[in-house]
Enzyme design. Sequence first.
Site, PDB file in Angstrom:
ATOM      1  N   LYS A 113       0.006  -6.676  12.667  1.00  0.00           N
ATOM      2  CA  LYS A 113      -0.238  -6.530  12.614  1.00  0.00           C
ATOM      3  C   LYS A 113      -1.857  -6.413  12.855  1.00  0.00           C
ATOM      4  CE  LYS A 113      -3.043  -5.027   8.656  1.00  0.00           C
ATOM      5  NZ  LYS A 113      -2.967  -4.644   6.888  1.00  0.00           N
ATOM      6  N   GLU A 150       0.597 -32.930  23.059  1.00  0.00           N
ATOM      7  CA  GLU A 150       0.928 -34.458  22.764  1.00  0.00           C
ATOM      8  C   GLU A 150       2.320 -34.890  21.760  1.00  0.00           C
ATOM      9  OE1 GLU A 150      -1.051 -31.132  21.814  1.00  0.00           O
ATOM     10  OE2 GLU A 150      -2.613 -32.325  22.066  1.00  0.00           O
ATOM     11  N   THR A 191       1.054  -1.126  -0.134  1.00  0.00           N
ATOM     12  CA  THR A 191      -0.217   0.167  -0.070  1.00  0.00           C
ATOM     13  C   THR A 191       0.948   1.726   0.342  1.00  0.00           C
ATOM     14  OG1 THR A 191      -1.569  -1.473   1.049  1.00  0.00           O
ATOM     15  CG2 THR A 191      -1.779   0.969   1.561  1.00  0.00           C
ATOM     16  N   THR A 241       1.837  -4.273   3.869  1.00  0.00           N
ATOM     17  CA  THR A 241       1.592  -4.302   5.642  1.00  0.00           C
ATOM     18  C   THR A 241       0.995  -5.669   6.252  1.00  0.00           C
ATOM     19  OG1 THR A 241      -0.753  -3.587   5.430  1.00  0.00           O
ATOM     20  CG2 THR A 241       1.154  -1.980   6.005  1.00  0.00           C
ATOM     21  N   ASP A 242       0.326  -6.054   5.052  1.00  0.00           N
ATOM     22  CA  ASP A 242      -0.374  -7.998   5.207  1.00  0.00           C
ATOM     23  C   ASP A 242       0.654  -8.822   5.280  1.00  0.00           C
ATOM     24  OD1 ASP A 242      -2.397  -6.580   4.458  1.00  0.00           O
ATOM     25  OD2 ASP A 242      -3.682  -7.290   2.632  1.00  0.00           O
ATOM     26  N   SER A 300       2.028  -7.361  -0.054  1.00  0.00           N
ATOM     27  CA  SER A 300       2.633  -8.597   0.095  1.00  0.00           C
ATOM     28  C   SER A 300       2.449 -10.172   0.235  1.00  0.00           C
ATOM     29  CB  SER A 300       3.041  -8.045   1.935  1.00  0.00           C
ATOM     30  OG  SER A 300       1.493  -8.143   2.941  1.00  0.00           O
TER      31      SER A 300
HETATM   32  C1  SIN Z   1      -0.759  -5.576   1.301  1.00  0.00           C
HETATM   33  O1  SIN Z   1       0.070  -6.083   1.793  1.00  0.00           O
HETATM   34  O2  SIN Z   1       0.623  -6.076   0.476  1.00  0.00           O
HETATM   35  C2  SIN Z   1      -1.866  -4.359   0.976  1.00  0.00           C
HETATM   36  C3  SIN Z   1      -1.780  -3.983   2.067  1.00  0.00           C
HETATM   37  C4  SIN Z   1      -0.984  -3.452   2.759  1.00  0.00           C
HETATM   38  O3  SIN Z   1       0.103  -2.770   2.403  1.00  0.00           O
HETATM   39  O4  SIN Z   1      -1.840  -2.627   3.445  1.00  0.00           O
END
Ligand code: SIN
Length: 378
Positions: A218, A339, A64, A145-146, A111
């Site tokens: 996140k 386990e 993003t 960020t993902d 990402s």
């Molecule tokens: C991504 O992770 O590429 C899309 C979302 C983001 O960057 O916030």
Amino acid sequence: MVQLKHLAVAALATASQTSASPLIFTRDDSDSNTTYAFTNANGLNFTQMNTTLPNVTIFATGGTIAGSSPDNTATSGYQAGALGIASLISAVPEMLDVANVAGVQISNVGSGDITSSILLEMAHKLNTVLCNDPSMAGAVVTHGTDTLEETAFFLDATVNCKKPVVIVGAMRPATAISADGPFNLLQAVTVASEPQARERGAMVVMNDRIASAYYVTKTNANVMDTFKAVEMGYLGAIVSNEPYFFYPAVQPTGKTAFDVTNVTAIPRVDILYSYQDMSNDTLYDAVGNGAKGVVVAGSGAGSVNTVFGDAVEELVSDKGFPVVQSTRTGNGQVPYSAEGGISSGFLSPPKSRILLGLLLAQGKKVEEIREVFGMTGI
Ligand code: SIN
């Protein structure tokens, strides 16, 4: 007298891909220490080289922070990874007052499409252009960020030269009103330039905060205040672009450092999310389809249902196949596995997956893997 001068910002070449035509923008410059379009011995092209400033390289991967949308109110449904590294740097000319920056376009993807080969490529390059070059102060990685926390954990484990590696993203695309990317990027470059940021491992800088890459996650799908290490807290804050560290330099307890110089691939590790009535098929399918290890996001402190637990026990004890039990709760410790699986300690499922992949790449077996996971937080 301050003289307005046109700076030719050098083409921001990459080791893997040539990008960006030269940029021109106007800024105040009265400094005679500056050379423009400087290329160093590792082929990094700097926009300028001011001998009084630290040197930082920016690896751009997409996300993003490089996102674009025709709707300036869109914070979802936009195209991640639309803008190149040159556009990111040119949007923040203030960073040239903080550091000499060289841009390297590693990828330009959301990402979710960052692969273990991209991670390895970044680790190899950072070890060369950052760690092996005494003239470099630090590095920044721009990232979606993902899955940012996975890349951050990987680089924290594999780039071990005391210099800061700062991972940064944005929650609003570059085209949004009040986009957060430009200020986040300036803060990231500032932290990467900062001597006080050394010996803290990789860090995530976003939204005025500095967090250790080891634990940060996140925590919210939409808001800017999303990266947190709920139990472990932040390393510091940034106010008026000045970094403040709350504690002296320290690394997370039990962290394992890896030398990936000779590693060419990371074995496949799958994550399985646990739920009531979870079938053993999910586990057997993962193994049958080529996973070399599995992380289970168990309920509570790593629990799974009895039948699934029997399958875990059989795989780990009889077949020597590593199954790490983590927690789907988002926080806390998995101290023990009924386990006989490998307890993840305080590591989340995504971070456990990265650690297990690195251990498998080093040829480690179940008991050695158990030992490494057993050190986290101890
Ligand atoms: C991504 O992770 O590429 C899309 C979302 C983001 O960057 O916030």
